[in-house]
Design an enzyme around this catalytic site. Sequence first.
Site, short mmCIF file in Angstrom:
data_model
loop_
_atom_site.label_atom_id
_atom_site.label_comp_id
_atom_site.label_asym_id
_atom_site.label_seq_id
_atom_site.Cartn_x
_atom_site.Cartn_y
_atom_site.Cartn_z
CG HIS A 39 -0.11 0.10 2.52
ND1 HIS A 39 0.40 -1.02 3.15
CD2 HIS A 39 0.31 1.16 3.24
CE1 HIS A 39 1.07 -0.64 4.23
NE2 HIS A 39 1.04 0.69 4.30
CG HIS A 125 7.35 4.81 1.17
ND1 HIS A 125 7.09 5.99 1.82
CD2 HIS A 125 7.19 3.83 2.10
CE1 HIS A 125 6.80 5.76 3.08
NE2 HIS A 125 6.85 4.44 3.28
#
Length: 126
Positions: A39, A125
């Site tokens: 995620h 990220h």
Amino acid sequence: MRCFIAIDLPDRIKEFIGGLIKFSTSLEGINIVQPKNYHITIKFLGEIFENFLLELKVLLRSIAKEFSPFELFITAPGVFPDQRNPRVVWIGTDNSSDLKRLVKRVDDELKKFGFDSQQRDFKSHI
């Protein structure tokens, strides 16, 4: 309950990244995150009361309606906290203007509920 707000990734992206990691990881003792858990974290909330979840979901749905779908591009990998003592290896994504706007919007709304504002620059990220 310990919570964070995140963007889930499409299954095809999770599978692709998972395949790269399996292919390139041969170090013993390394814990690999399962692809289903990949995620992009928007905001870490920490411990919250369960009764706040419904209100939070309503808030996030209303914010999401303000945005059209947008694309993110994978960039270079990196580590936290630093290269000398890596504890987390991540795959970077670009900080598109849409993503920055979404992060700011979520942050601004959550300030109204007493959550701390993002102190450092957001670094997108996986």
